[in-house]
Design a protein around this motif. Structure first.
Motif, PDB file in Angstrom:
ATOM      1  N   ALA A  12      28.637  28.325  11.734  1.00 59.36           N
ATOM      2  CA  ALA A  12      29.329  27.464  13.027  1.00 59.36           C
ATOM      3  C   ALA A  12      30.741  26.952  12.659  1.00 59.36           C
ATOM      4  O   ALA A  12      31.230  27.530  14.095  1.00 59.36           O
ATOM      5  N   ARG A  13      31.068  27.066  11.648  1.00 57.18           N
ATOM      6  CA  ARG A  13      32.394  27.016  11.402  1.00 57.18           C
ATOM      7  C   ARG A  13      33.580  28.129  12.214  1.00 57.18           C
ATOM      8  O   ARG A  13      34.554  28.372  12.156  1.00 57.18           O
ATOM      9  N   ALA A  14      33.106  29.229  11.253  1.00 57.89           N
ATOM     10  CA  ALA A  14      33.350  30.595  11.696  1.00 57.89           C
ATOM     11  C   ALA A  14      33.469  31.402  12.612  1.00 57.89           C
ATOM     12  O   ALA A  14      34.799  31.667  14.207  1.00 57.89           O
ATOM     13  N   TRP A  15      32.143  30.767  13.668  1.00 55.82           N
ATOM     14  CA  TRP A  15      31.691  31.241  15.181  1.00 55.82           C
ATOM     15  C   TRP A  15      33.254  30.195  15.920  1.00 55.82           C
ATOM     16  O   TRP A  15      33.936  30.484  16.912  1.00 55.82           O
ATOM     17  N   SER A  16      33.554  28.784  15.243  1.00 53.65           N
ATOM     18  CA  SER A  16      34.247  27.866  16.430  1.00 53.65           C
ATOM     19  C   SER A  16      35.870  28.764  15.854  1.00 53.65           C
ATOM     20  O   SER A  16      36.723  28.379  16.645  1.00 53.65           O
ATOM     21  N   SER A  17      36.207  28.871  14.938  1.00 59.42           N
ATOM     22  CA  SER A  17      37.719  29.159  14.290  1.00 59.42           C
ATOM     23  C   SER A  17      37.613  30.614  15.284  1.00 59.42           C
ATOM     24  O   SER A  17      38.180  31.089  15.706  1.00 59.42           O
ATOM     25  N   ALA A  69      26.133  31.047  22.010  1.00 59.20           N
ATOM     26  CA  ALA A  69      25.870  31.193  23.478  1.00 59.20           C
ATOM     27  C   ALA A  69      26.597  32.230  23.574  1.00 59.20           C
ATOM     28  O   ALA A  69      26.117  33.043  24.675  1.00 59.20           O
ATOM     29  N   ASP A  70      27.180  32.711  23.074  1.00 59.91           N
ATOM     30  CA  ASP A  70      28.330  34.465  23.387  1.00 59.91           C
ATOM     31  C   ASP A  70      27.731  34.975  22.681  1.00 59.91           C
ATOM     32  O   ASP A  70      28.194  36.522  22.912  1.00 59.91           O
ATOM     33  N   ALA A  71      26.574  34.793  21.772  1.00 61.55           N
ATOM     34  CA  ALA A  71      26.287  35.864  21.059  1.00 61.55           C
ATOM     35  C   ALA A  71      24.813  36.860  21.462  1.00 61.55           C
ATOM     36  O   ALA A  71      24.284  36.056  22.017  1.00 61.55           O
ATOM     37  N   ARG A  72      24.507  37.925  21.365  1.00 62.91           N
ATOM     38  CA  ARG A  72      23.400  38.906  22.325  1.00 62.91           C
ATOM     39  C   ARG A  72      22.383  38.810  21.346  1.00 62.91           C
ATOM     40  O   ARG A  72      21.183  38.627  21.209  1.00 62.91           O
ATOM     41  N   TYR A  73      23.283  39.488  19.255  1.00 60.62           N
ATOM     42  CA  TYR A  73      22.432  39.557  18.544  1.00 60.62           C
ATOM     43  C   TYR A  73      22.656  39.131  17.114  1.00 60.62           C
ATOM     44  O   TYR A  73      24.242  39.194  17.291  1.00 60.62           O
ATOM     45  N   VAL A  74      22.001  38.987  16.604  1.00 60.32           N
ATOM     46  CA  VAL A  74      22.174  38.630  15.140  1.00 60.32           C
ATOM     47  C   VAL A  74      21.392  38.985  13.842  1.00 60.32           C
ATOM     48  O   VAL A  74      19.930  39.582  14.743  1.00 60.32           O
ATOM     49  N   GLU A  75      22.085  40.448  13.280  1.00 61.86           N
ATOM     50  CA  GLU A  75      21.460  40.728  12.492  1.00 61.86           C
ATOM     51  C   GLU A  75      21.037  39.991  11.353  1.00 61.86           C
ATOM     52  O   GLU A  75      22.074  39.022  10.051  1.00 61.86           O
ATOM     53  N   LEU A  76      19.313  39.814  10.401  1.00 63.73           N
ATOM     54  CA  LEU A  76      19.298  38.691   9.552  1.00 63.73           C
ATOM     55  C   LEU A  76      19.250  39.331   8.598  1.00 63.73           C
ATOM     56  O   LEU A  76      19.378  40.100   8.032  1.00 63.73           O
ATOM     57  N   HIS A  77      19.678  37.897   7.300  1.00 62.64           N
ATOM     58  CA  HIS A  77      18.459  38.771   6.423  1.00 62.64           C
ATOM     59  C   HIS A  77      17.756  39.463   5.950  1.00 62.64           C
ATOM     60  O   HIS A  77      17.641  40.594   5.306  1.00 62.64           O
ATOM     61  N   GLY A  78      16.712  38.719   6.090  1.00 59.91           N
ATOM     62  CA  GLY A  78      15.460  39.263   6.256  1.00 59.91           C
ATOM     63  C   GLY A  78      14.761  39.324   4.875  1.00 59.91           C
ATOM     64  O   GLY A  78      14.721  40.810   4.875  1.00 59.91           O
TER      65      GLY A  78
END
Length: 120
Positions: free
Chosen positions: A5-10, A16-25
């Motif tokens: 959350a801090r990284a996105w905020s910084s 809400a701007d993201a379309r995709y996140v690669e998870l560690h899985g």
């Protein structure tokens, strides 16, 4: 997930701007839901986020697992497509699919789907 959350905020962004996140899985019945739930808790209400994990396609690569995920995302940007999760046949019911989405219907057909990655 506070660090995420801090990284996105910084960066002046919101999930809400993201379309995709690669998870560690992790590939475990317990580990994947924990990771997915933490990410879903950051997704704003009314939004959803496509997720995937390279491990579903290539297995666990030990120390190279993170590098494989980065390589996948770079190839997604280059081709402006997300590949299907070829070995995924049914989603983990413990994952909050209301806010996280997987293109499972398309994956079942082994189809690729376009995602406007260049807008991210």
């Amino acid at each position: 997930m506070a660090a995420v959350a801090r990284a996105w905020s910084s960066a002046g962004l919101s999930l809400a701007d993201a379309r995709y996140v690669e998870l560690h899985g992790t590939g475990t019945a317990l580990g994947d839901p924990i990771e997915a739930e933490a990410l879903a808790s950051l997704v704003p209400a009314g939004s959803s986020l496509t997720v995937g994990a390279i491990k579903a396609n290539v297995g666990h690569l030990e120390a190279a697992a993170g590098l494989a995920g980065v390589a996948k995302v770079l190839l997604c940007f280059a081709h402006e497509r997300l590949p299907p999760q070829v070995h995924l046949t049914s989603p983990n019911p413990r994952i909050p699919w209301g806010r996280l989405r997987s293109p499972l219907a398309l994956e079942a057909l082994r189809a690729e789907f376009a995602v406007p990655l260049h807008d991210v």
